[in-house]
Design a protein around this motif. Structure first.
Motif, mmCIF file in Angstrom:
data_model
loop_
_atom_site.group_PDB
_atom_site.id
_atom_site.type_symbol
_atom_site.label_atom_id
_atom_site.label_comp_id
_atom_site.label_asym_id
_atom_site.label_seq_id
_atom_site.Cartn_x
_atom_site.Cartn_y
_atom_site.Cartn_z
ATOM 1 N N LYS A 187 111.317 138.837 133.830
ATOM 2 C CA LYS A 187 112.035 139.836 134.623
ATOM 3 C C LYS A 187 111.109 140.440 135.690
ATOM 4 C CE LYS A 187 115.085 143.797 133.963
ATOM 5 N NZ LYS A 187 115.473 144.887 133.065
ATOM 6 N N THR A 188 109.867 140.760 135.286
ATOM 7 C CA THR A 188 108.903 141.381 136.202
ATOM 8 C C THR A 188 108.570 140.464 137.373
ATOM 9 O OG1 THR A 188 107.949 142.658 134.384
ATOM 10 C CG2 THR A 188 106.582 142.405 136.343
ATOM 11 N N TYR A 189 108.434 139.172 137.090
ATOM 12 C CA TYR A 189 107.994 138.236 138.131
ATOM 13 C C TYR A 189 109.133 137.416 138.738
ATOM 14 C CZ TYR A 189 103.236 139.385 136.786
ATOM 15 O OH TYR A 189 102.055 140.064 136.548
ATOM 16 N N GLY A 190 110.372 137.740 138.361
ATOM 17 C CA GLY A 190 111.524 137.075 138.976
ATOM 18 C C GLY A 190 111.720 135.630 138.557
ATOM 19 N N ALA A 191 111.243 135.261 137.374
ATOM 20 C CA ALA A 191 111.427 133.889 136.888
ATOM 21 C C ALA A 191 112.794 133.760 136.238
ATOM 22 C CB ALA A 191 110.333 133.534 135.889
ATOM 23 N N ARG A 192 113.372 132.580 136.289
ATOM 24 C CA ARG A 192 114.713 132.362 135.738
ATOM 25 C C ARG A 192 114.680 131.703 134.369
ATOM 26 N NH1 ARG A 192 116.845 135.833 136.520
ATOM 27 N NH2 ARG A 192 118.711 134.917 135.619
ATOM 28 N N GLU A 193 113.487 131.297 133.918
ATOM 29 C CA GLU A 193 113.428 130.659 132.606
ATOM 30 C C GLU A 193 112.118 130.965 131.893
ATOM 31 O OE1 GLU A 193 113.851 126.399 133.451
ATOM 32 O OE2 GLU A 193 111.680 126.177 133.280
ATOM 33 N N VAL A 194 112.151 130.773 130.584
ATOM 34 C CA VAL A 194 110.960 130.892 129.747
ATOM 35 C C VAL A 194 110.830 129.591 128.964
ATOM 36 C CG1 VAL A 194 109.939 132.051 127.736
ATOM 37 C CG2 VAL A 194 111.084 133.410 129.496
ATOM 38 N N ILE A 195 109.629 129.030 128.974
ATOM 39 C CA ILE A 195 109.366 127.845 128.154
ATOM 40 C C ILE A 195 108.678 128.327 126.883
ATOM 41 C CG2 ILE A 195 108.158 125.628 128.019
ATOM 42 C CD1 ILE A 195 108.347 125.467 131.095
ATOM 43 N N ASN A 196 109.345 128.092 125.757
ATOM 44 C CA ASN A 196 108.829 128.561 124.472
ATOM 45 C C ASN A 196 108.236 127.373 123.725
ATOM 46 O OD1 ASN A 196 109.397 128.949 121.379
ATOM 47 N ND2 ASN A 196 109.284 131.000 122.232
ATOM 48 N N ILE A 197 106.895 127.348 123.617
ATOM 49 C CA ILE A 197 106.300 126.219 122.918
ATOM 50 C C ILE A 197 105.614 126.675 121.642
ATOM 51 C CG2 ILE A 197 106.152 124.792 124.988
ATOM 52 C CD1 ILE A 197 103.324 125.279 125.254
ATOM 53 N N SER A 198 106.011 126.023 120.554
ATOM 54 C CA SER A 198 105.452 126.370 119.244
ATOM 55 C C SER A 198 105.296 125.091 118.435
ATOM 56 C CB SER A 198 106.360 127.390 118.552
ATOM 57 O OG SER A 198 107.619 126.800 118.294
ATOM 58 N N ASN A 199 105.494 125.180 117.123
ATOM 59 C CA ASN A 199 105.287 123.995 116.285
ATOM 60 C C ASN A 199 106.600 123.412 115.770
ATOM 61 O OD1 ASN A 199 105.924 126.072 114.595
ATOM 62 N ND2 ASN A 199 104.216 125.805 113.188
ATOM 63 N N ILE A 200 107.718 123.732 116.443
ATOM 64 C CA ILE A 200 108.995 123.125 116.050
ATOM 65 C C ILE A 200 109.532 122.262 117.190
ATOM 66 C CG2 ILE A 200 109.617 124.949 114.395
ATOM 67 C CD1 ILE A 200 111.615 125.966 116.586
ATOM 68 N N ASP A 201 110.265 121.183 116.821
ATOM 69 C CA ASP A 201 110.774 120.240 117.820
ATOM 70 C C ASP A 201 112.048 120.734 118.498
ATOM 71 O OD1 ASP A 201 108.760 118.338 117.253
ATOM 72 O OD2 ASP A 201 109.866 117.675 115.481
ATOM 73 N N TYR A 202 112.892 121.396 117.718
ATOM 74 C CA TYR A 202 114.211 121.838 118.203
ATOM 75 C C TYR A 202 114.589 123.131 117.485
ATOM 76 C CZ TYR A 202 115.019 116.908 119.602
ATOM 77 O OH TYR A 202 114.929 115.650 120.159
ATOM 78 N N VAL A 203 115.685 123.749 117.960
ATOM 79 C CA VAL A 203 116.423 124.694 117.131
ATOM 80 C C VAL A 203 117.331 123.826 116.252
ATOM 81 C CG1 VAL A 203 118.189 126.505 117.120
ATOM 82 C CG2 VAL A 203 116.396 126.531 118.863
ATOM 83 N N TYR A 204 117.376 124.123 114.964
ATOM 84 C CA TYR A 204 118.217 123.356 114.033
ATOM 85 C C TYR A 204 119.393 124.209 113.563
ATOM 86 C CZ TYR A 204 114.432 119.942 113.784
ATOM 87 O OH TYR A 204 113.495 119.002 114.103
ATOM 88 N N ASP A 205 120.435 123.538 113.043
ATOM 89 C CA ASP A 205 121.609 124.280 112.560
ATOM 90 C C ASP A 205 121.314 125.046 111.271
ATOM 91 O OD1 ASP A 205 121.446 122.041 110.922
ATOM 92 O OD2 ASP A 205 123.602 121.604 110.982
ATOM 93 N N LYS A 206 120.234 124.659 110.564
ATOM 94 C CA LYS A 206 119.729 125.424 109.414
ATOM 95 C C LYS A 206 118.241 125.139 109.266
ATOM 96 C CE LYS A 206 122.408 122.146 106.767
ATOM 97 N NZ LYS A 206 123.423 121.955 105.743
#
Length: 233
Positions: free
Chosen positions: A138-157
């Protein structure tokens, strides 16, 4: 392309699980990640990296709980915040002269710097570093955030508990928020924290969630190409 990219920051929420995992610092990964970002800087990219607390935060939080028994969420959150500061100082040192000379704790304060990389940490109790990444966008006017961690996807459970968990490649904010709820608690491990999700939805941000060890996908996500992971919009 370089001139266009040089005017904008790519916001990355970098999971503490990648910087300082439970198993100890992964030097080969850190070297590759550093090289990838510096290659992109060479192409004109600029980055704001908001660093999470990961295993370091959880170790201190569990230690305090175990020793005292009863602790407040605020006490636990402050430990988490300071773990992110330690991790962020480490990441800033990794990038040396390419990084702004101070770790930024307040993502609502715009930094003027010629350095192509700004490294930020957590800020206040009540949310994770994901929310700080949304505030930075929001501060820098970006339209996206890249979230990198140790998971491949969001899963349904939860894939660590259910073998038949299915990866979700694209998700709306209402659908994602129905999955993670509205409450943040210290040490929480949602793919993207509920407080951050609420703010990202409100600001109509796109969030890309992917595994940081898949460096090919990290590069693709930075460049706006197809990547292996989940897009929430």
């Amino acid at each position: 392309m370089a001139t266009h990219m040089s005017q904008n920051y790519t916001i990355i929420s970098l999971g503490g699980s990648l910087v300082a995992p439970k198993t100890g610092l992964d030097i080969p990964f850190l070297k590759k990640f550093r090289k990838l970002l510096l290659d992109e800087v060479g192409r004109g990219a600029r980055f704001i990296l908001i660093i999470g607390g990961g295993a370091t935060a959880r170790a201190y939080q569990e230690g305090l709980r175990g020793t005292l028994g009863r602790v407040t969420d605020e006490q636990l959150d402050w430990l988490g915040v300071h773990a992110t500061v330690l991790n962020a100082q480490f990441v800033r040192a990794l990038f040396g002269a390419h990084a702004h000379d101070e770790v930024q704790m307040n993502p609502t304060k715009k930094i003027k710097t010629s350095a192509p990389i700004i490294v930020g940490s957590g800020w206040k109790p009540g949310w994770s570093s994901d929310y700080d990444a949304v505030l930075a966008a929001k501060t820098y006017g970006a339209r996206e955030v890249i979230n990198i961690s140790n998971i491949d996807y969001v899963y349904d459970k939860d894939p660590t508990k259910f073998r038949n968990a299915k990866p979700i490649r694209a998700l709306s904010w209402p659908a994602y928020r129905a999955m993670v709820g509205n409450r943040w608690y210290p040490g929480s491990n949602a793919p993207f924290d509920p407080i951050a999700a609420r703010a990202a939805a409100k600001n109509r941000l796109t969030v890309k969630i992917l595994n940081g060890r898949d460096l090919k996908s990290v590069r693709a996500a930075i460049r706006g190409a197809a990547f292996r992971g989940t897009t929430i919009a």
